[in-house]
Design an enzyme around this catalytic site. Structure first.
Site, PDB file in Angstrom:
ATOM      1  N   ASP A 181       0.745  -1.168  -0.103  1.00  0.00           N
ATOM      2  CA  ASP A 181      -0.023   0.236   0.076  1.00  0.00           C
ATOM      3  C   ASP A 181       0.913   1.177  -0.149  1.00  0.00           C
ATOM      4  OD1 ASP A 181      -2.546   1.427   0.157  1.00  0.00           O
ATOM      5  OD2 ASP A 181      -2.578   1.537   2.384  1.00  0.00           O
ATOM      6  N   HIS A 193      -9.042   4.859  -2.546  1.00  0.00           N
ATOM      7  CA  HIS A 193      -8.488   4.869  -1.344  1.00  0.00           C
ATOM      8  C   HIS A 193      -9.268   5.610  -0.435  1.00  0.00           C
ATOM      9  CE1 HIS A 193      -4.477   3.677  -1.864  1.00  0.00           C
ATOM     10  NE2 HIS A 193      -4.971   3.434  -3.082  1.00  0.00           N
ATOM     11  N   SER A 229     -13.090   4.268   4.081  1.00  0.00           N
ATOM     12  CA  SER A 229     -13.609   3.828   5.422  1.00  0.00           C
ATOM     13  C   SER A 229     -14.863   4.455   5.392  1.00  0.00           C
ATOM     14  CB  SER A 229     -12.713   4.007   6.463  1.00  0.00           C
ATOM     15  OG  SER A 229     -11.905   2.883   6.639  1.00  0.00           O
ATOM     16  N   ASN A 236     -10.126   0.544  -0.485  1.00  0.00           N
ATOM     17  CA  ASN A 236      -9.445   0.275   0.544  1.00  0.00           C
ATOM     18  C   ASN A 236      -9.920   0.707   2.114  1.00  0.00           C
ATOM     19  OD1 ASN A 236      -7.604  -0.099  -1.499  1.00  0.00           O
ATOM     20  ND2 ASN A 236      -6.107   1.394  -0.829  1.00  0.00           N
ATOM     21  N   ASP A 273       3.070   5.006  -5.596  1.00  0.00           N
ATOM     22  CA  ASP A 273       2.115   6.289  -5.463  1.00  0.00           C
ATOM     23  C   ASP A 273       2.996   7.205  -5.817  1.00  0.00           C
ATOM     24  OD1 ASP A 273       0.780   8.376  -4.634  1.00  0.00           O
ATOM     25  OD2 ASP A 273       0.207   7.978  -2.663  1.00  0.00           O
ATOM     26  N   GLY A 326      -8.125   8.402   6.784  1.00  0.00           N
ATOM     27  CA  GLY A 326      -8.223   8.828   8.243  1.00  0.00           C
ATOM     28  C   GLY A 326      -9.752   8.747   8.425  1.00  0.00           C
ATOM     29  N   GLU A 337      -1.407   5.798  -9.214  1.00  0.00           N
ATOM     30  CA  GLU A 337      -2.403   7.039  -8.683  1.00  0.00           C
ATOM     31  C   GLU A 337      -2.313   8.222  -9.208  1.00  0.00           C
ATOM     32  OE1 GLU A 337      -3.061   7.164  -4.476  1.00  0.00           O
ATOM     33  OE2 GLU A 337      -3.398   9.458  -4.457  1.00  0.00           O
TER      34      GLU A 337
HETATM   35  O1  G3H Z   1      -3.369   4.983   3.521  1.00  0.00           O
HETATM   36  C1  G3H Z   1      -2.668   4.725   4.859  1.00  0.00           C
HETATM   37  C2  G3H Z   1      -3.239   3.447   5.310  1.00  0.00           C
HETATM   38  O2  G3H Z   1      -4.226   3.727   6.357  1.00  0.00           O
HETATM   39  C3  G3H Z   1      -2.089   3.083   6.183  1.00  0.00           C
HETATM   40  O3  G3H Z   1      -1.663   3.624   7.254  1.00  0.00           O
HETATM   41  O4  G3H Z   1       0.586   4.230   6.932  1.00  0.00           O
HETATM   42  O5  G3H Z   1      -0.441   4.568   9.314  1.00  0.00           O
HETATM   43  O6  G3H Z   1       0.011   2.206   8.397  1.00  0.00           O
HETATM   44  P1  G3H Z   1      -0.179   3.653   7.979  1.00  0.00           P
HETATM   45  P1  13P Z   2      -9.204   4.925   5.214  1.00  0.00           P
HETATM   46  O1  13P Z   2      -8.293   5.737   6.062  1.00  0.00           O
HETATM   47  O2  13P Z   2     -10.442   5.665   4.704  1.00  0.00           O
HETATM   48  O3  13P Z   2      -9.488   3.489   5.761  1.00  0.00           O
HETATM   49  O4  13P Z   2      -8.237   4.352   3.772  1.00  0.00           O
HETATM   50  C1  13P Z   2      -7.376   3.360   3.724  1.00  0.00           C
HETATM   51  C2  13P Z   2      -6.458   3.361   2.498  1.00  0.00           C
HETATM   52  O5  13P Z   2      -6.763   4.221   1.638  1.00  0.00           O
HETATM   53  C3  13P Z   2      -5.228   2.950   2.630  1.00  0.00           C
HETATM   54  O6  13P Z   2      -4.385   2.817   1.561  1.00  0.00           O
HETATM   55 ZN    ZN Z   3      -4.415   4.876   0.702  1.00  0.00          ZN
END
Ligand code: G3H
Ligand code: 13P
Ligand code: ZN
Length: 310
Positions: A81, A212, A215, A255, A103, A180, A133
């Site tokens: 990711d 992306h 959530s 995602n 990305d 987020g 992206e």
């Molecule tokens: O887009 C980012 C994801 O939510 C991953 O988050 O970099 O804190 O693991 P992280």
């Molecule tokens: P959320 O923060 O909306 O769960 O998105 C996660 C994401 O895009 C990871 O790449």
């Molecule tokens: Zn993302």
């Protein structure tokens, strides 16, 4: 079976559904997600950010996913990711991932094309699929913190040229989602630019699009966190009906990370509020894992539409 995303996305596109791409950081998260996928017979993408890789170590995460595959007979893609350099993508390709994201959205258009093309050449030689992206999401990405002012929607006029010149297998676009838990301001009505998605898919017929920052920031979890001692401000995510609409269009990968974090935190807070003397991690990680499973089953059946597609 560990697979790349090629066939998975073709079936999702043709079937009018999306595959959930869930961020994984430890054993309980992987178990909760894969148990849900197995129960609902859904294909899965397990994605690892560079932060997750730093936290848990590449080898641990690969072995945990391999263990999940021995237990559950499912098509699973192991995906990087937000890869931000060629070296990081190469290390994941060499280390057993079946899909990587490069990305380059924070670079100039031409530099994004160049970097993405370099990753595609290496990854395709190894049977690994690549997500690129175009456009910038607001919110915190791994190495890049994109503020709301710097976020910009994807320009549909660029997508065909980008896909042709890079050879990517899927494309993440910016249509108003963000990373987020705080995607919209309190009182704001969530809106996504479906017109941009429509225009992009007209220019790229049959081509898989990725969302992306998707959530829903499930209100029940935020409420639970605050009921049991948390202090989260009002948080608004992407409404589920919008995600269903996108899944029925060209969006093949959705995602989800923040909802997993909220579920885990809500379950653990509740557990400690009700059992203040507990100190065995198994006691509080069991309900966290169970709530992650419940969440992923909900996404599969009510949001993504990928039940019985494995
Ligand atoms: O887009 C980012 C994801 O939510 C991953 O988050 O970099 O804190 O693991 P992280
Ligand atoms: P959320 O923060 O909306 O769960 O998105 C996660 C994401 O895009 C990871 O790449
Ligand atoms: Zn993302």
């Amino acid at each position: 079976m560990l697979v790349n995303t090629k066939e998975m996305f073709k079936q999702a596109y043709d079937g009018g559904y999306a595959v959930g791409a869930f961020n994984v950081n430890n054993m309980e998260i992987i178990q909760g997600i894969t148990t849900a996928g197995a129960k609902r017979r859904a294909p899965l993408i397990l994605q690892v950010s560079s932060g997750a890789r730093k936290y848990a170590n590449h080898e641990y995460l690969v072995k945990l996913v391999e263990a999940a595959l021995e237990i559950n007979d499912l098509p699973i893609a192991l995906h990087l990711d937000h890869g931000d350099t060629f070296e990081l993508c190469k290390s994941c390709v060499d280390g057993g991932f079946t899909s990587v994201m490069i990305d380059g959205s924070h670079h100039s258009y031409e530099d994004n094309v160049k970097l993405t093309r370099q990753v595609v050449e290496y990854a395709h030689d190894h049977g690994v699929t690549v997500e690129g992206e175009l456009g910038r999401l607001a919110g915190i990405e791994d190495a890049v913190n994109v503020s709301a002012q710097d976020a910009s929607y994807t320009n549909p006029a660029e997508v065909q040229d980008f896909v042709e010149r890079t050879g990517v297998d899927s494309l993440a676009i910016a249509i108003g989602t963000s990373h987020g838990a705080y995607k919209f301001k309190p009182g704001q009505t969530p809106q996504l630019r479906f017109d941009i998605l429509e225009e992009v898919s007209k220019r790229l017929p049959g081509f898989p699009i990725v969302l992306h920052g998707a959530s829903s920031v499930i209100p029940e979890y935020v409420k639970m966190i605050n009921q049991y001692g948390g202090e989260m401000p009002d948080a608004i995510g992407i409404p589920e009906d919008m995600l269903r609409q996108a899944a029925g269009m060209a969006v093949c990968k959705i995602n989800i990370d923040s909802d997993l974090r909220l579920a885990m935190t809500a379950a653990i807070r509740k557990h400690f509020a009700e059992n203040p003397t507990h100190f065995d991690p198994r006691q509080y990680l069991s309900p966290a894992r169970a709530l992650i499973q419940e969440l992923v089953e909900h996404k599969i059946t009510k949001v993504l539409g990928c039940e019985n597609k494995a």
